[in-house]
Design a protein around this motif. Structure first.
Motif, short mmCIF file in Angstrom:
data_model
loop_
_atom_site.label_atom_id
_atom_site.label_comp_id
_atom_site.label_asym_id
_atom_site.label_seq_id
_atom_site.Cartn_x
_atom_site.Cartn_y
_atom_site.Cartn_z
N CYS A 1 -65.48 -44.98 -21.42
CA CYS A 1 -66.27 -45.72 -22.39
C CYS A 1 -66.62 -44.78 -23.55
O CYS A 1 -66.27 -43.60 -23.54
CB CYS A 1 -67.52 -46.32 -21.74
N CYS B 1 -70.96 -40.10 -16.40
CA CYS B 1 -71.30 -40.72 -17.68
C CYS B 1 -72.58 -41.54 -17.50
O CYS B 1 -72.65 -42.36 -16.58
CB CYS B 1 -70.16 -41.63 -18.13
N CYS C 1 -68.48 -41.68 -22.45
CA CYS C 1 -67.66 -40.68 -21.75
C CYS C 1 -67.08 -39.71 -22.79
O CYS C 1 -66.97 -38.51 -22.54
CB CYS C 1 -66.48 -41.34 -21.05
N CYS D 1 -71.20 -45.70 -18.08
CA CYS D 1 -70.30 -46.35 -17.12
C CYS D 1 -70.33 -45.69 -15.75
O CYS D 1 -69.87 -46.28 -14.77
CB CYS D 1 -68.88 -46.43 -17.68
#
Ligand SMILES: [Zn+2]
Length: 357
Positions: A180, A256, A183, A259
């Motif tokens: 995502c 992360c 990240c 996510c």
């Protein structure tokens, strides 16, 4: 073809004619076209990227397109924001409304829903969770991190796009499958540290490179051609002739915050306070009240008329304070843009003084 595909409504004769060249492309075909006509998307931001994205999506026959933008058309937009013309700038039409009119003229067989609003933590889930895909046409990272939170929380893919100067970037984010935005970037760059179109300029043709890539990825996602999606973050510099794709397929981070740990910090941000935001490089400040209002612009015209020259259209009211060299732009939801200052304190004080909510 899975069982659900048999339930897709058949194409009409007009659909077959309109979309014939797209359906001749085998990976889309008649089945893909039927899926596009059933698909629902939201486009956040109807500036340069947003207008090109919306144009592609409407003409491709995406059945429902919500276009969200807080701004109105200005003359400096016309160089690259392809859905607007001089009349829109002269009448200060909201971009979402002006864009919707052009898109409906291009394709009357689909639903276009314009939303004149600032996307923020109070309305993001309402506006972005009844769609299959979110397209990024914004120009700022705070909103992108908010979109990313909605995307991961609700399992809705989104496609990031950015364009400044001669450089562009695009990235397709599918929650649970790809990294995502957090990240890859951790957090948004600090206010004022990123270049913007208003400070570094932007080339019109660059917009089409980036938005057309985003639009192609969108078509792949919406017809279910997941294997065709690029696993790369794409970069272009169209002036200095550079083009690169960085493979990010291994960049998902277990830790992360978004996510990995499902902490949606941007969506859960406190929005009790009125939000005051300097619109970078535009000599303007936006004041967004913590709770949306429902103002009658006609009443406000009567109230503010003694203070200066007023212009009003169905979507906004402008009060020109010529002695101060400032213009106040008031929207029915209570949002105010103060043009002619970069100073949030001055803007807030004008808000309290003239609008006073
Ligand atoms: Zn992540």
């Amino acid at each position: 073809m899975n069982a659900a595909d048999h339930l897709l409504p058949p194409l009409t004769g007009l659909d077959r004619e309109r979309y014939s060249r797209q359906m001749l492309f085998a990976p889309i075909g008649e089945e893909g076209q039927a899926k596009l006509l059933q698909a629902r998307i939201a486009i956040v931001g109807m500036g340069a990227l947003g207008t090109v994205l919306a144009n592609h999506m409407a003409r491709a026959g995406i059945g429902f397109i919500r276009i969200i933008d807080r701004d109105f058309v200005e003359r400096s937009n016309l160089q690259r924001q392809m859905l607007y013309d001089e009349e829109d700038a002269a009448s200060s039409s909201p971009k979402a409304e002006a864009g919707a009119a052009r898109l409906r003229a291009a394709n009357s067989g689909i639903i276009i829903e314009p939303v004149v609003a600032d996307l923020n933590a109070t309305n993001a889930e309402e506006l972005l969770t009844d769609v299959d895909l979110i397209l990024d046409g914004t120009d700022n990272f705070a909103v992108r991190f908010l979109i990313n939170d909605v995307s991961v929380k609700h399992g809705i893919p989104w496609i990031y796009g950015g364009a400044v100067s001669s450089r562009g970037v695009s990235l397709t984010i599918v929650p649970g499958e790809t990294p995502c935005l957090r990240c890859l970037f951790g957090q948004p760059p600090g206010q004022g540290t990123a270049e913007t179109c208003d400070t570094a300029g932007v080339l019109g043709p660059l917009i089409h490179v980036v938005a057309s890539h985003q639009a192609t990825e969108a078509l792949k996602l919406l017809v279910g051609a997941r294997a065709a999606l690029t696993p790369k973050m794409m970069h272009w510099d169209i002036w200095y002739n550079q083009h690169a794709g960085i493979d990010v397929s291994q960049a998902r981070k277990a830790d992360c915050p978004c996510c990995g740990q499902l902490s949606f910090d941007y969506l859960e941000a406190s929005v009790e306070e009125d939000t005051i935001q300097s619109l970078c490089g535009r000599n303007s400040v936006q004041v967004q009240p913590s709770r949306p209002q429902r103002l009658s612009l006609a009443d406000w015209e009567a109230r503010l008329a003694p203070l200066g020259r007023i212009e009003r259209n169905p979507f906004l009211l402008k009060l020109h304070l010529d002695d101060k060299g400032m213009t106040l732009v008031l929207f029915p939801d209570g949002r105010l843009i103060v043009q002619g200052t970069d100073d949030p304190v001055a803007a807030k004080s004008l808000y309290s003084r003239y609008i006073g909510m």
